[in-house]
Design an enzyme around this catalytic site. Structure first.
Site, PDB file in Angstrom:
ATOM      1  N   LYS A 135      37.267  33.513  26.868  1.00 41.51           N
ATOM      2  CA  LYS A 135      38.677  33.851  26.599  1.00 41.51           C
ATOM      3  C   LYS A 135      39.529  32.592  26.479  1.00 41.51           C
ATOM      4  O   LYS A 135      40.302  32.443  25.549  1.00 41.51           O
ATOM      5  CB  LYS A 135      39.197  34.726  27.753  1.00 41.51           C
ATOM      6  N   ASN A 136      39.378  31.674  27.441  1.00 40.33           N
ATOM      7  CA  ASN A 136      40.289  30.532  27.492  1.00 40.33           C
ATOM      8  C   ASN A 136      39.975  29.465  26.452  1.00 40.33           C
ATOM      9  O   ASN A 136      40.738  28.513  26.287  1.00 40.33           O
ATOM     10  CB  ASN A 136      40.317  29.929  28.903  1.00 40.33           C
TER      11      ASN A 136
ATOM     12  N   ARG B 163      50.635  34.309  29.322  1.00 37.92           N
ATOM     13  CA  ARG B 163      51.160  32.942  29.329  1.00 37.92           C
ATOM     14  C   ARG B 163      50.503  32.044  28.293  1.00 37.92           C
ATOM     15  O   ARG B 163      51.120  31.126  27.774  1.00 37.92           O
ATOM     16  CB  ARG B 163      50.911  32.318  30.696  1.00 37.92           C
TER      17      ARG B 163
ATOM     18  N   CYS C  49      54.147  33.246  37.645  1.00 38.70           N
ATOM     19  CA  CYS C  49      53.385  34.488  37.809  1.00 38.70           C
ATOM     20  C   CYS C  49      52.794  34.482  39.212  1.00 38.70           C
ATOM     21  O   CYS C  49      53.024  33.546  39.969  1.00 38.70           O
ATOM     22  CB  CYS C  49      52.309  34.627  36.742  1.00 38.70           C
TER      23      CYS C  49
ATOM     24  N   ARG D 275      53.713  27.695  37.662  1.00 35.38           N
ATOM     25  CA  ARG D 275      53.246  27.478  36.290  1.00 35.38           C
ATOM     26  C   ARG D 275      54.314  26.933  35.330  1.00 35.38           C
ATOM     27  O   ARG D 275      54.637  27.549  34.309  1.00 35.38           O
ATOM     28  CB  ARG D 275      52.606  28.761  35.758  1.00 35.38           C
ATOM     29  N   PRO D 276      54.834  25.743  35.646  1.00 36.93           N
ATOM     30  CA  PRO D 276      55.797  25.123  34.727  1.00 36.93           C
ATOM     31  C   PRO D 276      55.112  24.622  33.451  1.00 36.93           C
ATOM     32  O   PRO D 276      53.879  24.570  33.397  1.00 36.93           O
ATOM     33  CB  PRO D 276      56.330  23.934  35.529  1.00 36.93           C
ATOM     34  N   ILE D 277      55.906  24.251  32.439  1.00 34.55           N
ATOM     35  CA  ILE D 277      55.316  23.660  31.230  1.00 34.55           C
ATOM     36  C   ILE D 277      55.933  22.286  30.940  1.00 34.55           C
ATOM     37  O   ILE D 277      55.963  21.821  29.812  1.00 34.55           O
ATOM     38  CB  ILE D 277      55.420  24.594  29.994  1.00 34.55           C
ATOM     39  N   ASP D 278      56.444  21.646  32.009  1.00 29.78           N
ATOM     40  CA  ASP D 278      57.100  20.345  31.814  1.00 29.78           C
ATOM     41  C   ASP D 278      56.178  19.308  31.173  1.00 29.78           C
ATOM     42  O   ASP D 278      56.607  18.498  30.356  1.00 29.78           O
ATOM     43  CB  ASP D 278      57.636  19.826  33.164  1.00 29.78           C
ATOM     44  N   LEU D 279      54.905  19.349  31.528  1.00 31.29           N
ATOM     45  CA  LEU D 279      53.977  18.346  30.972  1.00 31.29           C
ATOM     46  C   LEU D 279      53.730  18.598  29.481  1.00 31.29           C
ATOM     47  O   LEU D 279      53.606  17.654  28.700  1.00 31.29           O
ATOM     48  CB  LEU D 279      52.647  18.340  31.744  1.00 31.29           C
TER      49      LEU D 279
ATOM     50  N   ASP E 152      39.569  29.490  38.806  1.00 33.97           N
ATOM     51  CA  ASP E 152      39.329  30.848  38.292  1.00 33.97           C
ATOM     52  C   ASP E 152      38.101  31.512  38.925  1.00 33.97           C
ATOM     53  O   ASP E 152      37.811  32.670  38.628  1.00 33.97           O
ATOM     54  CB  ASP E 152      39.196  30.822  36.758  1.00 33.97           C
TER      55      ASP E 152
ATOM     56  N   ILE F  37      44.543  23.691  42.836  1.00 34.78           N
ATOM     57  CA  ILE F  37      45.165  23.790  41.508  1.00 34.78           C
ATOM     58  C   ILE F  37      46.424  24.668  41.587  1.00 34.78           C
ATOM     59  O   ILE F  37      47.492  24.272  41.136  1.00 34.78           O
ATOM     60  CB  ILE F  37      44.191  24.394  40.462  1.00 34.78           C
TER      61      ILE F  37
ATOM     62  N   ARG G 297      42.541  42.340  30.796  1.00 38.61           N
ATOM     63  CA  ARG G 297      43.023  41.179  30.041  1.00 38.61           C
ATOM     64  C   ARG G 297      41.887  40.188  29.792  1.00 38.61           C
ATOM     65  O   ARG G 297      41.932  39.434  28.814  1.00 38.61           O
ATOM     66  CB  ARG G 297      44.133  40.469  30.822  1.00 38.61           C
TER      67      ARG G 297
HETATM   68  N1  EPU Z   1      51.304  22.219  35.776  1.00 39.75           N
HETATM   69  C1  EPU Z   1      52.455  21.492  35.859  1.00 39.75           C
HETATM   70  N2  EPU Z   1      53.154  21.258  34.701  1.00 39.75           N
HETATM   71  C2  EPU Z   1      52.732  21.701  33.487  1.00 39.75           C
HETATM   72  C3  EPU Z   1      51.534  22.435  33.405  1.00 39.75           C
HETATM   73  C4  EPU Z   1      50.841  22.680  34.580  1.00 39.75           C
HETATM   74  O1  EPU Z   1      52.860  21.074  36.939  1.00 39.75           O
HETATM   75  O2  EPU Z   1      53.412  21.430  32.488  1.00 39.75           O
HETATM   76  C5  EPU Z   1      50.526  22.497  36.993  1.00 39.75           C
HETATM   77  C6  EPU Z   1      50.306  23.991  37.237  1.00 39.75           C
HETATM   78  O3  EPU Z   1      51.394  24.577  37.919  1.00 39.75           O
HETATM   79  C7  EPU Z   1      49.027  23.977  38.055  1.00 39.75           C
HETATM   80  C8  EPU Z   1      48.238  22.831  37.429  1.00 39.75           C
HETATM   81  O4  EPU Z   1      49.215  22.001  36.788  1.00 39.75           O
HETATM   82  O5  EPU Z   1      49.312  23.666  39.395  1.00 39.75           O
HETATM   83  C9  EPU Z   1      47.191  23.243  36.427  1.00 39.75           C
HETATM   84  O6  EPU Z   1      47.724  24.144  35.478  1.00 39.75           O
HETATM   85  P1  EPU Z   1      47.231  24.213  33.972  1.00 39.75           P
HETATM   86  O7  EPU Z   1      48.358  23.836  33.069  1.00 39.75           O
HETATM   87  O8  EPU Z   1      45.956  23.447  33.827  1.00 39.75           O
HETATM   88  O9  EPU Z   1      46.935  25.770  33.786  1.00 39.75           O
HETATM   89  P2  EPU Z   1      47.068  26.556  32.430  1.00 39.75           P
HETATM   90  O10 EPU Z   1      46.700  25.656  31.325  1.00 39.75           O
HETATM   91  O11 EPU Z   1      48.371  27.255  32.362  1.00 39.75           O
HETATM   92  C10 EPU Z   1      44.591  27.387  32.313  1.00 39.75           C
HETATM   93  C11 EPU Z   1      43.858  28.700  32.299  1.00 39.75           C
HETATM   94  C12 EPU Z   1      43.946  29.353  33.672  1.00 39.75           C
HETATM   95  C13 EPU Z   1      43.329  28.395  34.681  1.00 39.75           C
HETATM   96  C14 EPU Z   1      44.040  27.034  34.630  1.00 39.75           C
HETATM   97  C15 EPU Z   1      43.416  25.993  35.536  1.00 39.75           C
HETATM   98  C16 EPU Z   1      44.070  29.462  30.020  1.00 39.75           C
HETATM   99  C17 EPU Z   1      44.580  30.473  29.085  1.00 39.75           C
HETATM  100  N3  EPU Z   1      44.438  29.578  31.295  1.00 39.75           N
HETATM  101  O12 EPU Z   1      45.947  27.674  32.616  1.00 39.75           O
HETATM  102  O13 EPU Z   1      43.153  30.540  33.600  1.00 39.75           O
HETATM  103  O14 EPU Z   1      43.438  28.938  35.979  1.00 39.75           O
HETATM  104  O15 EPU Z   1      43.998  26.532  33.274  1.00 39.75           O
HETATM  105  O16 EPU Z   1      42.097  25.782  35.202  1.00 39.75           O
HETATM  106  O17 EPU Z   1      43.289  28.604  29.641  1.00 39.75           O
HETATM  107  C18 EPU Z   1      42.599  32.782  34.025  1.00 39.75           C
HETATM  108  O18 EPU Z   1      41.804  32.728  33.073  1.00 39.75           O
HETATM  109  O19 EPU Z   1      42.639  33.755  34.818  1.00 39.75           O
HETATM  110  C19 EPU Z   1      43.540  31.690  34.242  1.00 39.75           C
HETATM  111  C20 EPU Z   1      44.617  31.808  35.007  1.00 39.75           C
END
Ligand code: EPU
Length: 424
Positions: free
Chosen positions: A22-23, A96, A120, A125-129, A311, A333, A403
């Protein structure tokens, strides 16, 4: 709404085929926005998140059709639908991962309007990066009524670090990579995520004509190219689905053969299972899980790849709850990702949470009751617990499970579980 009902205590035996990841599929589908002409993508799981992604891409002008079981044809064409730039709140709030259209839209259409995904139950789960990376490439970012409004003339290659408080970011790396492939000059992403799903996106883009090197490491070098073309591609097998079925075999002391697995993506999961006492034999693209042994408690720490995936945390928690002795889980994480522990406690588990740790005093006596799913992997953990709990477990709110797991009840029942889906 449906629920899953499990009568626990049945040993699982047999073969199961693992689906595409999926991811990996979600960002690869979004990356089709960058390509001119049709792509045929195999190994797409039939799950709700994929249906949501199809809706988002159709909204953006994509032509998408199922060509055979598990394969999609996705067509975007250069110059068409330039005005379609929105991923609306109604769809983004359901998933997301839809935020991964941001990089491709910005790169290809010069503008993007994507709803902020929000937090969630697994954390903030911010997207600042993501935004920091896109700004470094030259994008202008604003926020308006809950939307990220991004615009750019020409994106220009640069050096970017994606290191955050909890390490790097998976989808953030995908967004910056997809924005950089058509940028002018060379982009170097430091502290890039190296998860197999991020690697798969990079291999997909290279097949389409991109020039990405360093794949699988923490420094990605992306030489911008002028255009990308449609390709035929097969998504990697889902390592989390594989790990979930491995624990289904382990927790029921069964014997399961998993087909279509990438054992090299499962090293941390397999090593932890072996430490617990589960026999895992990895051979080519199959893995056999069995055990007649008494299991040992274990300490686990979730980490970015190649560490143990967050996960898989809920699934390991379910297993550790059934093993006599003290186990400790450190969630590095998503420190708050422990909602499932409250539901497992309702099944008789002894778990104390002190964020980011959970301490488990395991015993082999879980008992069935009504439990509620809070997120996809929490749901997987509860199903696993239900497989061994005494009596009947009723699992509610299983739309979270749908999902990410295709027909979980059917596949477990083919392995001998007494599990059914019931309309409430
Ligand atoms: N984070 C920040 N800033 C950002 C982005 C992330 O501080 O801009 C933090 C997050 O809050 C978290 C850490 O960095 O503490 C890692 O988050 P990441 O961005 O890697 O997560 P993601 O990309 O949103 C994906 C998977 C998740 C999986 C995580 C970690 C997808 C669609 N989702 O999420 O999968 O848990 O990586 O490996 O690829 C799932 O499949 O159930 C799922 C939640």
């Amino acid at each position: 709404m449906d629920k899953i009902v499990i009568e626990g205590g049945h040993r699982l035996e047999g073969k199961v085929r693992i689906n595409g990841a999926k991811n990996a599929a979600l960002p690869i589908m979004a990356a089709c926005l960058l390509l001119h002409g049709p792509s045929r993508i195999k190994g797409i799981p039939n799950i709700v998140d994929i249906q949501t992604q199809i809706k988002i891409l159709k909204n953006l002008g994509g032509e998408i059709r199922h060509i055979e079981d598990g394969s999609l044809e996705i067509i975007f064409r250069d110059g068409e639908h330039k005005e379609k730039i929105t991923a609306p709140y109604d769809l983004v709030r359901k998933m997301r991962a839809s935020v991964c259209v941001l990089g491709p839209l910005l790169s290809k259409r010069g503008n993007a309007k994507v709803s902020y995904p929000g937090g969630c139950v697994i954390g903030q789960r911010p997207i600042d990066l993501h935004l920091k990376g896109l700004q470094a490439l030259g994008a202008k970012i604003e926020t308006d009524e809950g939307y990220v409004i991004a615009s750019a003339g020409t994106l220009k290659g640069t050096r970017i670090s994606l290191k955050g408080q909890y390490g790097t970011t998976v989808l953030g790396t995908c967004n910056v990579m997809t924005a950089a492939v058509l940028a002018e000059g060379t982009t170097i992403i430091e502290d890039a995520a190296c998860e197999p799903e991020v690697q798969d996106l990079a291999y997909f883009l290279n097949k389409a004509g991109a020039k990405i090197s360093g794949i699988g490491g923490s420094i990605l070098t992306i030489e911008g190219v002028k255009e990308l073309h449609g390709v035929d591609y097969e998504i990697i097998p889902d390592r989390i689905e594989a790990g979930t079925f491995m624990i289904a075999g382990a927790i029921t002391k069964g014997e399961i053969t998993l087909e279509n697995v990438r054992n090299d993506h499962l090293v941390a999961t397999i090593e932890k299972l072996r430490e617990i006492g589960v026999e895992v034999t990895a051979n080519g693209n199959t893995a056999v899980v069995k055990s007649n042994n008494t299991y040992r408690p274990a300490n686990i720490t979730t980490m970015p790849y190649p560490g143990l995936p967050t996960d898989m945390q809920a699934q390991f928690m379910a297993l550790l709850c059934t093993i006599s002795g003290k186990s400790v889980i450190a969630e590095k994480i998503f420190p708050d990702r422990f909602i499932h522990s409250a539901e497992l406690r309702r099944m008789g588990a002894d778990i104390r949470v002190d964020v980011p740790y959970a301490t488990i005093n395991g015993s082999p006596f879980l008992s069935g009751t009504h439990v509620m799913v809070s997120d996809l992997r929490a749901g997987a953990g509860l199903v696993l617990a239900g497989l061994v709990a005494k009596g009947t477990t009723h699992i509610h709110r299983i739309y979270h499970l749908d999902r990410g797991y295709e027909q979980i009840e059917k596949r477990l029942s083919q392995l001998g579980a007494h599990i059914t889906r019931v309309s409430e």
